[in-house]
Structures are given as C-alpha cells and as structure tokens.
Design a protein around this motif. Structure first.
Motif, PDB file in Angstrom:
ATOM      1  N   PRO A  94      15.140  16.259  17.701  1.00 50.11           N
ATOM      2  CA  PRO A  94      15.190  16.799  16.336  1.00 50.11           C
ATOM      3  C   PRO A  94      16.557  17.439  16.071  1.00 50.11           C
ATOM      4  N   ALA A  95      17.167  17.084  14.973  1.00 52.17           N
ATOM      5  CA  ALA A  95      18.474  17.654  14.627  1.00 52.17           C
ATOM      6  C   ALA A  95      18.376  19.168  14.453  1.00 52.17           C
ATOM      7  N   LYS A 117      15.210  18.051   8.946  1.00 57.13           N
ATOM      8  CA  LYS A 117      14.249  16.957   9.015  1.00 57.13           C
ATOM      9  C   LYS A 117      14.805  15.724   9.725  1.00 57.13           C
ATOM     10  N   ASP A 118      16.078  15.711  10.018  1.00 48.50           N
ATOM     11  CA  ASP A 118      16.711  14.548  10.627  1.00 48.50           C
ATOM     12  C   ASP A 118      16.390  14.447  12.118  1.00 48.50           C
ATOM     13  N   LEU A 171      21.004  22.142  15.506  1.00 46.74           N
ATOM     14  CA  LEU A 171      21.503  23.081  14.498  1.00 46.74           C
ATOM     15  C   LEU A 171      21.148  24.515  14.881  1.00 46.74           C
ATOM     16  N   HIS A 172      19.954  24.701  15.424  1.00 49.43           N
ATOM     17  CA  HIS A 172      19.521  26.035  15.853  1.00 49.43           C
ATOM     18  C   HIS A 172      20.380  26.519  17.032  1.00 49.43           C
ATOM     19  N   LEU A 173      20.628  25.650  17.995  1.00 52.01           N
ATOM     20  CA  LEU A 173      21.483  26.026  19.126  1.00 52.01           C
ATOM     21  C   LEU A 173      22.898  26.354  18.669  1.00 52.01           C
ATOM     22  N   LEU A 192      27.874  16.469  12.979  1.00 44.84           N
ATOM     23  CA  LEU A 192      26.549  16.734  12.419  1.00 44.84           C
ATOM     24  C   LEU A 192      26.642  17.572  11.148  1.00 44.84           C
ATOM     25  N   THR A 193      27.730  17.441  10.421  1.00 49.46           N
ATOM     26  CA  THR A 193      27.921  18.248   9.216  1.00 49.46           C
ATOM     27  C   THR A 193      26.914  17.904   8.124  1.00 49.46           C
TER      28      THR A 193
END
Length: 153
Positions: A116-117, A66-67, A121-123, A60-61
């Motif tokens: 939601p990506a 928004k992805d 990313l937040h995790l 997920l780099t």
C-alpha cells in the motif's frame, strides 16, 4: 601428393570451424536480475540490477493513500520469482523501518508483490529527515538488493 595435402588442410579447417560452432552454441544463457515497479497499473521504474544506483529513484509525488505499489523482481537463474521474498524499507543507516513478507508465487500466478502506498507515505512522514530506500530479499540472493530510493516530495 599435393592434392592430398590440400584436401587434408580443408578437412582440418572444416573440423575446426565445426568444433567452434558446436562449442559456442552451448554457452550458458546468463542474464541479469531485473525488476519493475508499478504505481497501480502505471510503470514508474524498470531496472536491471547492473544499472547505476543513482538512476533508481522512486518518485511518489503523485501517490495517495488508496494507491498500490506493485514490485515484480525476476531472478536470472530461475527465470522467475524467488522464494522467501521480502520488501524491506530502510533508512540511510541501514536500519529496517518496515518489512513486508510475501508468499512464494506459483508458476503462472501473479508474481507481483503489492505494498500500500499509504505505508510508504506514512513512513516518509515519520522519518522526514531520513533518506528511505526499498530493498528486496529472497533465498536466491546472498544479500538484500537495493531497488530504489524513495522520494515523496
């Protein structure tokens, strides 16, 4: 007499061949569970469950807030999606960090589960020193199935 014996041998051989073809034509169509993971509309991972876990790394780099991540899991026994579907994000100790529940999909509808990506990313930011993985659960599975390890960096 020999003429009759030869005919009986051919009849028996033909009957055996016919029996074998009949028996093998009714074998059960066994398959494998499989899944696809898309980032927006781009396929980033496609696997069958029997493939080694070390190949299941979700990169997920290039993902941004928004992805959307779309996961489609297909069960071999139902030739479709399961019921009571969940996507669970876990750490390396098996602790559940986030659970996404999905409604049962109707035949012919969109079978994907959207995440939601930005959630992943937040995790990843909150648990930077942990290895995260994505798991799938459904009523059709006895236990959760690890789909992929998450790699953001």
């Amino acid at each position: 007499m020999k003429h009759i014996t030869i005919n009986q041998a051919f009849i028996r051989l033909f009957a055996l061949i016919t029996l074998c073809f009949t028996a093998f034509s009714f074998t059960v169509n066994l398959g494998l569970d499989s899944y696809e993971i898309h980032l927006n509309k781009k396929l980033i991972l496609k696997q069958n469950i029997n493939q080694p876990l070390n190949l299941r790394v979700l990169q997920l780099t290039k993902a941004n807030d928004k992805d959307q991540l779309y996961i489609t899991y297909t069960h071999c026994n139902t030739k479709g999606v399961g019921t009571g579907r969940n996507i669970v994000i876990k750490d390396e100790k098996g602790n559940t960090l986030k659970k996404f529940g999905f409604a049962d999909a109707a035949t012919g509808s969109n079978l994907s589960m959207a995440i939601p990506a930005k959630e992943l990313l937040h995790l990843e930011k909150l648990h930077a020193n942990h290895e995260l993985s994505i798991h799938y659960t459904a009523h059709e599975l006895a236990k959760s199935e690890m789909l992929a390890a998450v790699q953001v960096k």
